[in-house]
Design a protein around this motif. Structure first.
Motif, PDB file in Angstrom:
ATOM      1  N   UNK A   1      -4.701  17.053  -6.748  1.00 49.29           N
ATOM      2  CA  UNK A   1      -5.168  16.062  -7.728  1.00 49.29           C
ATOM      3  C   UNK A   1      -4.747  16.452  -9.149  1.00 49.29           C
TER       4      UNK A   1
ATOM      5  N   UNK B   1      -2.300   9.052 -12.527  1.00 41.77           N
ATOM      6  CA  UNK B   1      -3.260   8.019 -12.100  1.00 41.77           C
ATOM      7  C   UNK B   1      -3.089   6.721 -12.889  1.00 41.77           C
TER       8      UNK B   1
ATOM      9  N   UNK C   1       4.521   0.781 -10.269  1.00 43.07           N
ATOM     10  CA  UNK C   1       3.799   2.038 -10.502  1.00 43.07           C
ATOM     11  C   UNK C   1       4.487   3.206  -9.790  1.00 43.07           C
ATOM     12  N   UNK C   2       4.925   2.955  -8.573  1.00 47.18           N
ATOM     13  CA  UNK C   2       5.602   4.009  -7.803  1.00 47.18           C
ATOM     14  C   UNK C   2       6.876   4.458  -8.515  1.00 47.18           C
TER      15      UNK C   2
ATOM     16  N   UNK D   1      -1.636   5.532   2.470  1.00 45.19           N
ATOM     17  CA  UNK D   1      -0.646   6.411   1.842  1.00 45.19           C
ATOM     18  C   UNK D   1      -1.352   7.733   1.573  1.00 45.19           C
ATOM     19  N   UNK D   2      -1.046   8.772   2.351  1.00 46.36           N
ATOM     20  CA  UNK D   2      -1.762  10.049   2.151  1.00 46.36           C
ATOM     21  C   UNK D   2      -1.422  10.685   0.812  1.00 46.36           C
ATOM     22  N   UNK D   3      -2.396  11.382   0.261  1.00 44.66           N
ATOM     23  CA  UNK D   3      -2.172  12.105  -0.993  1.00 44.66           C
ATOM     24  C   UNK D   3      -1.326  13.340  -0.681  1.00 44.66           C
TER      25      UNK D   3
ATOM     26  N   UNK E   1       3.657   7.164 -10.451  1.00 49.76           N
ATOM     27  CA  UNK E   1       2.206   7.164 -10.212  1.00 49.76           C
ATOM     28  C   UNK E   1       1.914   7.587  -8.771  1.00 49.76           C
ATOM     29  N   UNK E   2       0.901   8.445  -8.614  1.00 54.09           N
ATOM     30  CA  UNK E   2       0.518   8.957  -7.294  1.00 54.09           C
ATOM     31  C   UNK E   2      -0.762   8.320  -6.775  1.00 54.09           C
ATOM     32  N   UNK E   3      -1.715   8.063  -7.680  1.00 53.12           N
ATOM     33  CA  UNK E   3      -3.028   7.566  -7.253  1.00 53.12           C
ATOM     34  C   UNK E   3      -3.478   6.411  -8.155  1.00 53.12           C
ATOM     35  N   UNK E   4      -4.268   5.533  -7.567  1.00 54.13           N
ATOM     36  CA  UNK E   4      -4.781   4.387  -8.331  1.00 54.13           C
ATOM     37  C   UNK E   4      -6.267   4.234  -8.066  1.00 54.13           C
ATOM     38  N   UNK E   5      -7.010   3.985  -9.137  1.00 50.77           N
ATOM     39  CA  UNK E   5      -8.453   3.754  -9.041  1.00 50.77           C
ATOM     40  C   UNK E   5      -8.690   2.272  -9.301  1.00 50.77           C
TER      41      UNK E   5
ATOM     42  N   UNK F   1      -7.130  15.823 -13.268  1.00 54.42           N
ATOM     43  CA  UNK F   1      -5.948  15.071 -12.845  1.00 54.42           C
ATOM     44  C   UNK F   1      -4.805  15.397 -13.804  1.00 54.42           C
TER      45      UNK F   1
END
Lengths: 83, 158
Positions: free
Chosen positions: B36, B41, B145-146, B30-32, B150-154, B114
């Protein structure tokens, strides 16, 4: 775990101390370190190391990737008992 | 001489004889899609973390407990306990952030690196021998999350 989240459209980056196992499941963005179980962000209290690892993850998230991409990081753990 | 993969498999099979590694040939990407500094997140871990008020993970289930627990965005160290028998808890007891880097991420939000943090973070167990339900549950977590932007997950496997 990364696979299911990525399929939902969320960009993921994950840490690993087992590069050999992670290569079997092929998540898209990986930070690989020669660590031991229980400390994916390194030594407890080592804020500087934690930030360097996270920022390497941010860098990877901003790269244009199309397949599994692994960044090997040079960090090492302090000795704690068995580890 | 066995390599580390074969050795690990041999050790696991002493407890779980039918164990096989999950293997995939493809990589979902899934491209960013935004800078940032605008991203929300979420943290995900397999550290077996959960709220003290929540049901602990089942460490006796031989397949491994594939369920997850939600950790609220405002969670503090004092709210969390760990139910996971496969790693040494001394490190997380000393510093939550070496497994669940919530304080570091809060710093990045303050610094503008972020955009924001999710109202929900997700914790799974590690040491799963039957991975099928884990993939389905991670898809559910991803969808939730979506839906919350939410866009990114660590991710921090332990």
């Amino acid at each position: 775990m990364a696979r299911g989240v990525e399929e939902a459209g969320i960009s993921t980056v994950c840490t690993t101390f087992r590069r050999d196992i992670i290569e079997l499941v092929r998540p898209p963005r990986v930070l690989s370190m020669k660590f031991a179980p229980g400390r994916p962000l390194g030594n407890p209290g080592d804020k500087d190391m934690q930030r360097k690892i996270i920022e390497a993850g941010f860098e990877l998230l901003q790269k244009d990737i199309h397949d599994m991409t692994i960044t090997d990081l040079p960090f090492r753990l302090k000795k704690f008992g068995l580890f | 001489m066995l390599n580390s993969l074969a050795l690990t498999k041999k050790l696991i099979r002493t407890k779980y004889p039918s164990f096989e590694y999950a293997v995939f040939s493809d990589t979902p990407v899934a491209p960013l899609k935004k800078p940032l500094r605008e991203c929300k997140l979420a943290l995900l871990t397999t550290g077996g973390l959960h709220l003290k008020t929540d049901t602990p993970f089942d460490t006796k289930f031989l397949d491994g407990d594939c369920s997850y627990r939600v950790l609220p965005g405002a969670v503090g160290r004092e709210d969390i306990m760990v139910t996971h028998e496969s790693y040494d808890h001394r490190f997380i007891n000393e510093d939550l952030n070496c497994v669940f880097p919530i304080d570091r991420m809060r710093e990045y939000v303050k610094e503008g690196k972020i955009g924001s943090l999710s109202d929900e973070h997700y914790s799974f167990m590690g040491h799963i021998f039957a991975a099928g339900p884990l993939l389905e549950n991670s898809r559910t977590a991803g969808r939730r999350l979506k839906e919350s932007g939410v866009d990114i997950a660590f991710l921090t496997p332990t």
